[in-house]
Design a protein around this motif. Structure first.
Motif, PDB file in Angstrom:
ATOM      1  N   LEU A  40       0.832  -1.197   0.000  1.00 48.29           N
ATOM      2  CA  LEU A  40       0.000   0.000   0.000  1.00 48.29           C
ATOM      3  C   LEU A  40       0.866   1.247   0.000  1.00 48.29           C
ATOM      4  N   ARG A  41       1.747   1.341  -0.948  1.00 50.40           N
ATOM      5  CA  ARG A  41       2.649   2.487  -1.038  1.00 50.40           C
ATOM      6  C   ARG A  41       2.037   3.557  -1.914  1.00 50.40           C
ATOM      7  N   GLU A  42       2.361   4.772  -1.577  1.00 53.46           N
ATOM      8  CA  GLU A  42       1.955   5.879  -2.433  1.00 53.46           C
ATOM      9  C   GLU A  42       2.966   6.027  -3.551  1.00 53.46           C
ATOM     10  N   GLU A  43       2.488   6.506  -4.686  1.00 51.07           N
ATOM     11  CA  GLU A  43       3.381   6.765  -5.813  1.00 51.07           C
ATOM     12  C   GLU A  43       3.887   8.192  -5.724  1.00 51.07           C
ATOM     13  N   PRO A  44       5.068   8.490  -6.094  1.00 48.03           N
ATOM     14  CA  PRO A  44       6.087   7.558  -6.563  1.00 48.03           C
ATOM     15  C   PRO A  44       6.719   6.787  -5.404  1.00 48.03           C
ATOM     16  N   ALA A  45       7.220   5.634  -5.734  1.00 44.54           N
ATOM     17  CA  ALA A  45       7.871   4.782  -4.741  1.00 44.54           C
ATOM     18  C   ALA A  45       9.224   5.377  -4.349  1.00 44.54           C
ATOM     19  N   ALA A  46       9.768   4.893  -3.247  1.00 47.42           N
ATOM     20  CA  ALA A  46      11.033   5.413  -2.715  1.00 47.42           C
ATOM     21  C   ALA A  46      12.157   5.341  -3.743  1.00 47.42           C
ATOM     22  N   ASP A  47      12.251   4.235  -4.459  1.00 53.43           N
ATOM     23  CA  ASP A  47      13.323   4.112  -5.446  1.00 53.43           C
ATOM     24  C   ASP A  47      13.146   5.111  -6.586  1.00 53.43           C
ATOM     25  N   ASP A  48      11.899   5.392  -6.956  1.00 52.13           N
ATOM     26  CA  ASP A  48      11.646   6.385  -8.001  1.00 52.13           C
ATOM     27  C   ASP A  48      12.020   7.791  -7.518  1.00 52.13           C
ATOM     28  N   LEU A  49      11.678   8.112  -6.280  1.00 47.81           N
ATOM     29  CA  LEU A  49      12.038   9.416  -5.724  1.00 47.81           C
ATOM     30  C   LEU A  49      13.551   9.604  -5.690  1.00 47.81           C
ATOM     31  N   LEU A  50      14.241   8.566  -5.280  1.00 49.87           N
ATOM     32  CA  LEU A  50      15.699   8.643  -5.248  1.00 49.87           C
ATOM     33  C   LEU A  50      16.278   8.823  -6.651  1.00 49.87           C
ATOM     34  N   ALA A  51      15.710   8.138  -7.626  1.00 53.24           N
ATOM     35  CA  ALA A  51      16.197   8.265  -8.999  1.00 53.24           C
ATOM     36  C   ALA A  51      15.957   9.678  -9.533  1.00 53.24           C
ATOM     37  N   ILE A  52      14.805  10.245  -9.235  1.00 52.26           N
ATOM     38  CA  ILE A  52      14.500  11.609  -9.677  1.00 52.26           C
ATOM     39  C   ILE A  52      15.455  12.597  -9.015  1.00 52.26           C
ATOM     40  N   ALA A  53      15.632  12.461  -7.701  1.00 53.25           N
ATOM     41  CA  ALA A  53      16.526  13.370  -6.974  1.00 53.25           C
ATOM     42  C   ALA A  53      17.964  13.229  -7.465  1.00 53.25           C
ATOM     43  N   ARG A  54      18.387  12.010  -7.741  1.00 49.92           N
ATOM     44  CA  ARG A  54      19.748  11.780  -8.241  1.00 49.92           C
ATOM     45  C   ARG A  54      19.932  12.433  -9.609  1.00 49.92           C
ATOM     46  N   ASP A  55      18.926  12.308 -10.455  1.00 46.78           N
ATOM     47  CA  ASP A  55      18.993  12.918 -11.775  1.00 46.78           C
ATOM     48  C   ASP A  55      19.126  14.441 -11.661  1.00 46.78           C
ATOM     49  N   VAL A  56      18.346  15.061 -10.778  1.00 48.85           N
ATOM     50  CA  VAL A  56      18.435  16.509 -10.569  1.00 48.85           C
ATOM     51  C   VAL A  56      19.826  16.875 -10.055  1.00 48.85           C
ATOM     52  N   LEU A  57      20.325  16.103  -9.105  1.00 50.06           N
ATOM     53  CA  LEU A  57      21.648  16.374  -8.553  1.00 50.06           C
ATOM     54  C   LEU A  57      22.722  16.329  -9.639  1.00 50.06           C
ATOM     55  N   LEU A  58      22.709  15.258 -10.433  1.00 55.32           N
ATOM     56  CA  LEU A  58      23.758  15.081 -11.438  1.00 55.32           C
ATOM     57  C   LEU A  58      23.626  16.031 -12.630  1.00 55.32           C
ATOM     58  N   ASN A  59      22.399  16.287 -13.060  1.00 61.86           N
ATOM     59  CA  ASN A  59      22.214  17.033 -14.306  1.00 61.86           C
ATOM     60  C   ASN A  59      21.932  18.520 -14.127  1.00 61.86           C
ATOM     61  N   GLU A  60      21.456  18.926 -12.956  1.00 65.29           N
ATOM     62  CA  GLU A  60      21.152  20.338 -12.753  1.00 65.29           C
ATOM     63  C   GLU A  60      22.059  20.995 -11.707  1.00 65.29           C
ATOM     64  N   LEU A  61      22.270  20.311 -10.604  1.00 69.91           N
ATOM     65  CA  LEU A  61      23.050  20.925  -9.520  1.00 69.91           C
ATOM     66  C   LEU A  61      24.553  20.752  -9.698  1.00 69.91           C
ATOM     67  N   LEU A  62      24.985  19.562 -10.050  1.00 68.56           N
ATOM     68  CA  LEU A  62      26.419  19.294 -10.182  1.00 68.56           C
ATOM     69  C   LEU A  62      27.108  20.250 -11.157  1.00 68.56           C
TER      70      LEU A  62
END
Length: 111
Positions: A3-25
């Motif tokens: 009974l997890r809400e979307e997005p799942a934890a792994d999806d949130l981490l992937a989105i945050a990682r993408d922002v970190l690598l492609n926008e912040l880094l």
């Protein structure tokens, strides 16, 4: 079904990682890039851990002679050294545990 809400934890981490690598880094000074990449790697490991089920661990424990501390002590004492009666079983178990852990922490090492 969980009974997890979307997005799942792994999806949130992937989105945050993408922002970190492609926008912040790219906006960080060079002396901070290494730290940002370490954070990105930790996020990737956490995402893989979030989706890995625990069945491998339960199976490994079921195959293990005794508890993990006792098994480790027996290894240190040489009871599973090459040429001993249960060497092959212990080596196979350790290989399975290592592969399961590498699938989370260093999947390229398995390739």
């Amino acid at each position: 079904m969980p009974l997890r809400e979307e997005p799942a934890a792994d999806d949130l981490l992937a989105i945050a990682r993408d922002v970190l690598l492609n926008e912040l880094l790219p906006a960080l000074p060079p002396d901070r890039a290494f730290a940002a990449r370490m954070v990105a790697n930790a996020m990737a490991i956490a995402a893989r851990a979030a989706v890995q089920d625990g069945t491998w661990e339960a199976a490994a424990l079921a195959r293990m002679p005794g508890d993990p501390r006792g098994f480790a002590a027996a290894i240190r004492e040489g009871r599973f050294d090459p040429g001993t009666p249960h060497h092959a079983e212990a080596a196979a178990l350790l290989d399975d545990i290592t592969r399961a852990r590498c699938a989370v922490s260093a999947p390229r090492a398995l390739g």
